[in-house]
Design a protein around this motif. Structure first.
Motif, PDB file in Angstrom:
ATOM      1  N   LYS A 147     -11.015   6.852   3.338  1.00 18.98           N
ATOM      2  CA  LYS A 147      -9.781   6.655   2.582  1.00 18.98           C
ATOM      3  C   LYS A 147     -10.085   6.677   1.086  1.00 18.98           C
ATOM      4  O   LYS A 147     -11.079   6.111   0.633  1.00 18.98           O
ATOM      5  CB  LYS A 147      -9.137   5.320   2.978  1.00 18.98           C
ATOM      6  CG  LYS A 147      -7.798   5.049   2.319  1.00 18.98           C
ATOM      7  CD  LYS A 147      -7.126   3.810   2.917  1.00 18.98           C
ATOM      8  CE  LYS A 147      -7.952   2.554   2.672  1.00 18.98           C
ATOM      9  NZ  LYS A 147      -7.237   1.334   3.103  1.00 18.98           N
ATOM     10  N   ASN A 148      -9.201   7.304   0.327  1.00 16.48           N
ATOM     11  CA  ASN A 148      -9.387   7.463  -1.113  1.00 16.48           C
ATOM     12  C   ASN A 148      -8.462   6.540  -1.913  1.00 16.48           C
ATOM     13  O   ASN A 148      -7.537   5.940  -1.378  1.00 16.48           O
ATOM     14  CB  ASN A 148      -9.144   8.914  -1.515  1.00 16.48           C
ATOM     15  CG  ASN A 148     -10.203   9.844  -0.949  1.00 16.48           C
ATOM     16  OD1 ASN A 148     -11.388   9.505  -0.941  1.00 16.48           O
ATOM     17  ND2 ASN A 148      -9.783  10.998  -0.455  1.00 16.48           N
ATOM     18  N   HIS A 149      -8.708   6.476  -3.224  1.00 17.73           N
ATOM     19  CA  HIS A 149      -7.923   5.600  -4.090  1.00 17.73           C
ATOM     20  C   HIS A 149      -6.458   6.001  -4.166  1.00 17.73           C
ATOM     21  O   HIS A 149      -5.600   5.191  -4.490  1.00 17.73           O
ATOM     22  CB  HIS A 149      -8.528   5.591  -5.503  1.00 17.73           C
ATOM     23  CG  HIS A 149      -8.345   6.892  -6.238  1.00 17.73           C
ATOM     24  ND1 HIS A 149      -9.178   7.978  -6.039  1.00 17.73           N
ATOM     25  CD2 HIS A 149      -7.419   7.293  -7.139  1.00 17.73           C
ATOM     26  CE1 HIS A 149      -8.771   8.985  -6.791  1.00 17.73           C
ATOM     27  NE2 HIS A 149      -7.708   8.598  -7.476  1.00 17.73           N
ATOM     28  N   ASP A 150      -6.166   7.295  -3.849  1.00 22.28           N
ATOM     29  CA  ASP A 150      -4.776   7.762  -3.893  1.00 22.28           C
ATOM     30  C   ASP A 150      -4.031   7.495  -2.593  1.00 22.28           C
ATOM     31  O   ASP A 150      -2.869   7.856  -2.443  1.00 22.28           O
ATOM     32  CB  ASP A 150      -4.719   9.257  -4.239  1.00 22.28           C
ATOM     33  CG  ASP A 150      -5.531  10.139  -3.281  1.00 22.28           C
ATOM     34  OD1 ASP A 150      -5.932   9.651  -2.198  1.00 22.28           O
ATOM     35  OD2 ASP A 150      -5.757  11.314  -3.623  1.00 22.28           O
ATOM     36  N   GLY A 151      -4.710   6.868  -1.631  1.00 21.89           N
ATOM     37  CA  GLY A 151      -4.090   6.545  -0.353  1.00 21.89           C
ATOM     38  C   GLY A 151      -4.366   7.560   0.729  1.00 21.89           C
ATOM     39  O   GLY A 151      -4.155   7.285   1.917  1.00 21.89           O
ATOM     40  N   PRO A 157     -16.538  10.492   3.728  1.00 23.19           N
ATOM     41  CA  PRO A 157     -16.358   9.536   2.628  1.00 23.19           C
ATOM     42  C   PRO A 157     -16.511  10.208   1.263  1.00 23.19           C
ATOM     43  O   PRO A 157     -17.477  10.929   1.020  1.00 23.19           O
ATOM     44  CB  PRO A 157     -17.474   8.519   2.878  1.00 23.19           C
ATOM     45  CG  PRO A 157     -17.676   8.551   4.353  1.00 23.19           C
ATOM     46  CD  PRO A 157     -17.510   9.999   4.733  1.00 23.19           C
ATOM     47  N   GLY A 158     -15.519  10.029   0.389  1.00 21.24           N
ATOM     48  CA  GLY A 158     -15.543  10.645  -0.933  1.00 21.24           C
ATOM     49  C   GLY A 158     -14.944  12.035  -0.977  1.00 21.24           C
ATOM     50  O   GLY A 158     -14.795  12.612  -2.057  1.00 21.24           O
ATOM     51  N   GLY A 159     -14.579  12.593   0.180  1.00 15.75           N
ATOM     52  CA  GLY A 159     -13.987  13.929   0.224  1.00 15.75           C
ATOM     53  C   GLY A 159     -12.559  13.921  -0.305  1.00 15.75           C
ATOM     54  O   GLY A 159     -11.857  12.914  -0.231  1.00 15.75           O
ATOM     55  N   GLU A 160     -12.124  15.066  -0.836  1.00 15.65           N
ATOM     56  CA  GLU A 160     -10.780  15.185  -1.412  1.00 15.65           C
ATOM     57  C   GLU A 160      -9.697  14.913  -0.378  1.00 15.65           C
ATOM     58  O   GLU A 160      -9.796  15.350   0.780  1.00 15.65           O
ATOM     59  CB  GLU A 160     -10.602  16.600  -1.973  1.00 15.65           C
ATOM     60  CG  GLU A 160      -9.238  16.863  -2.575  1.00 15.65           C
ATOM     61  CD  GLU A 160      -9.052  18.317  -2.985  1.00 15.65           C
ATOM     62  OE1 GLU A 160      -8.034  18.614  -3.651  1.00 15.65           O
ATOM     63  OE2 GLU A 160      -9.901  19.160  -2.624  1.00 15.65           O
ATOM     64  N   ILE A 182      -3.957   0.517   6.863  1.00 11.30           N
ATOM     65  CA  ILE A 182      -3.810   1.418   5.713  1.00 11.30           C
ATOM     66  C   ILE A 182      -2.622   0.981   4.851  1.00 11.30           C
ATOM     67  O   ILE A 182      -1.743   0.269   5.314  1.00 11.30           O
ATOM     68  CB  ILE A 182      -3.633   2.889   6.149  1.00 11.30           C
ATOM     69  CG1 ILE A 182      -2.366   3.064   7.011  1.00 11.30           C
ATOM     70  CG2 ILE A 182      -4.849   3.384   6.895  1.00 11.30           C
ATOM     71  CD1 ILE A 182      -2.109   4.501   7.406  1.00 11.30           C
ATOM     72  N   ASP A 183      -2.628   1.420   3.597  1.00 18.89           N
ATOM     73  CA  ASP A 183      -1.539   1.132   2.668  1.00 18.89           C
ATOM     74  C   ASP A 183      -0.475   2.212   2.870  1.00 18.89           C
ATOM     75  O   ASP A 183      -0.585   3.317   2.325  1.00 18.89           O
ATOM     76  CB  ASP A 183      -2.072   1.137   1.229  1.00 18.89           C
ATOM     77  CG  ASP A 183      -1.020   0.724   0.196  1.00 18.89           C
ATOM     78  OD1 ASP A 183       0.185   0.905   0.473  1.00 18.89           O
ATOM     79  OD2 ASP A 183      -1.414   0.228  -0.871  1.00 18.89           O
ATOM     80  N   LYS A 184       0.550   1.905   3.637  1.00 19.73           N
ATOM     81  CA  LYS A 184       1.553   2.905   4.000  1.00 19.73           C
ATOM     82  C   LYS A 184       2.370   3.381   2.807  1.00 19.73           C
ATOM     83  O   LYS A 184       2.739   4.561   2.723  1.00 19.73           O
ATOM     84  CB  LYS A 184       2.464   2.348   5.090  1.00 19.73           C
ATOM     85  CG  LYS A 184       1.741   2.083   6.406  1.00 19.73           C
ATOM     86  CD  LYS A 184       2.687   1.519   7.457  1.00 19.73           C
ATOM     87  CE  LYS A 184       1.954   1.211   8.751  1.00 19.73           C
ATOM     88  NZ  LYS A 184       2.859   0.638   9.783  1.00 19.73           N
ATOM     89  N   ASP A 185       2.652   2.501   1.868  1.00 22.01           N
ATOM     90  CA  ASP A 185       3.429   2.911   0.697  1.00 22.01           C
ATOM     91  C   ASP A 185       2.636   3.868  -0.186  1.00 22.01           C
ATOM     92  O   ASP A 185       3.166   4.881  -0.657  1.00 22.01           O
ATOM     93  CB  ASP A 185       3.861   1.693  -0.118  1.00 22.01           C
ATOM     94  CG  ASP A 185       5.048   0.970   0.512  1.00 22.01           C
ATOM     95  OD1 ASP A 185       5.727   1.587   1.356  1.00 22.01           O
ATOM     96  OD2 ASP A 185       5.289  -0.186   0.149  1.00 22.01           O
ATOM     97  N   LEU A 186       1.374   3.547  -0.420  1.00 20.36           N
ATOM     98  CA  LEU A 186       0.533   4.407  -1.254  1.00 20.36           C
ATOM     99  C   LEU A 186       0.332   5.772  -0.602  1.00 20.36           C
ATOM    100  O   LEU A 186       0.488   6.818  -1.251  1.00 20.36           O
ATOM    101  CB  LEU A 186      -0.818   3.738  -1.511  1.00 20.36           C
ATOM    102  CG  LEU A 186      -1.775   4.469  -2.457  1.00 20.36           C
ATOM    103  CD1 LEU A 186      -1.161   4.627  -3.842  1.00 20.36           C
ATOM    104  CD2 LEU A 186      -3.112   3.726  -2.550  1.00 20.36           C
ATOM    105  N   LEU A 187       0.016   5.773   0.684  1.00 18.77           N
ATOM    106  CA  LEU A 187      -0.155   7.034   1.404  1.00 18.77           C
ATOM    107  C   LEU A 187       1.165   7.792   1.473  1.00 18.77           C
ATOM    108  O   LEU A 187       1.201   9.017   1.276  1.00 18.77           O
ATOM    109  CB  LEU A 187      -0.682   6.763   2.820  1.00 18.77           C
ATOM    110  CG  LEU A 187      -0.803   7.988   3.731  1.00 18.77           C
ATOM    111  CD1 LEU A 187      -1.690   9.062   3.115  1.00 18.77           C
ATOM    112  CD2 LEU A 187      -1.327   7.571   5.107  1.00 18.77           C
TER     113      LEU A 187
END
Length: 301
Positions: A147-151, A157-160, A182-187
């Motif tokens: 999972k990435n910082h953009d959700g 790991p670390g892949g786009e 997971i953060d459903k709003d962010l994703l």
């Protein structure tokens, strides 16, 4: 039927993914209520010819086994309620043998790791009722490590972040009952930003829309309950604009050449949009809802 035409240019190009093509085409027929036009026994016979002694399936007769084609084989047989012809223990052992120490999965004996394979392993074993064969907790933890910082999620790991990988990760988490992690709003925000002005969806920022993302993005939004964040009417129009009115089929974008891959994902997208005349499809298993109910829940219509 599935492997009869071998000499055409298109057939040569698709030789290694013929079993995937069978899944795309046959699932499309089922969603349109036309699966009865196919000879069941012929399909079953040809699918079984793709199985390797290891338990896995190759993309065509005589090809090496890979987890990608193994899931397609199980899905095709599931459409016809013929999973019982399989040696489920053998297939489950093949899939389980591809899990690595960190919880990830390799695609085959050569060791490529990708979250696609995590989804495929989990989906395949769930359809066979053999999730007990793997360390599910480790598999889930590995997916979450991608999972990435953009959700979004990447292939490792670390892949786009990419919509296709997001479907695989969200689908695997849905099947294992882990969506709460997971953060459903962010994703959901990342996914809804994939809709362009024309109504179609792309797979990454600054890319052109493509009909196939009508599945990858839409199914993910449905699984996290954020599908109301996009304009469904505009998406349906984009898919319909990609039809070949004269010859049938759906292309990636309007006026391009049609193919089985985009036809399936276009019809699957319309199914998720509850388009009239198209059977409902399960957003996690990528099979018609009645098929999933029959296999997972034991409900026969």
């Amino acid at each position: 039927m599935l492997f009869q035409e071998k000499d055409s240019y298109e057939s040569v190009l698709m030789e290694h993914i013929r079993l995937n093509g069978a899944y795309w085409g046959l699932t499309t027929l089922d969603l349109l209520g036309k699966l009865d036009t196919v000879d069941v026994n012929e399909v079953v016979s040809e699918v079984l010819q793709c199985q390797h002694e290891s338990g896995g399936f190759g993309g065509n007769i005589g090809h090496d086994p890979h987890i990608l084609y193994t899931l397609s084989a199980v899905q095709v047989l599931a459409l016809f309620d013929k999973v019982d012809v399989l040696d489920t223990e053998k297939i489950a052992n093949y899939v389980a043998g591809l899990q690595n120490e960190d919880g990830s999965f390799s695609g085959d004996m050569w060791g490529e790791v990708d979250t696609r394979f995590s989804y495929i392993a989990i989906c395949c074993l769930a359809l066979l009722h053999r999730l007990d064969k793997i360390d599910v907790e480790k598999a889930v933890d590995y997916i979450l490590s991608c999972k990435n910082h953009d959700g979004g999620f990447g292939c490792t790991p670390g892949g786009e972040s990419h919509a296709g990988q997001i479907f695989c990760c969200v689908g695997a988490l849905a099947i294992t009952g882990s969506l709460h992690r997971i953060d459903k709003d962010l994703l959901g925000w990342w996914l809804c930003e994939r809709q362009v002005k024309a109504g179609g969806l792309n797979g990454r920022p600054e890319k052109l829309p493509d009909v196939c993302y009508s599945w990858w993005v839409l199914s993910s939004l449905i699984m996290i309950d954020r599908v109301h964040w996009i304009n469904k009417e505009k998406l349906a129009k984009f898919i319909l604009d990609c039809q070949d009115i004269e010859n049938g089929g759906i292309s990636d974008r309007p006026d391009d050449a049609c193919d089985a891959y985009h036809t399936y994902f276009g019809v699957a997208g319309l199914s998720l949009l509850e388009y009239p005349g198209v059977k409902p499809i399960d957003p996690a298993y990528a099979l018609p809802v009645d098929v999933v109910n029959r296999i997972i829940l034991g409900i026969k219509e």
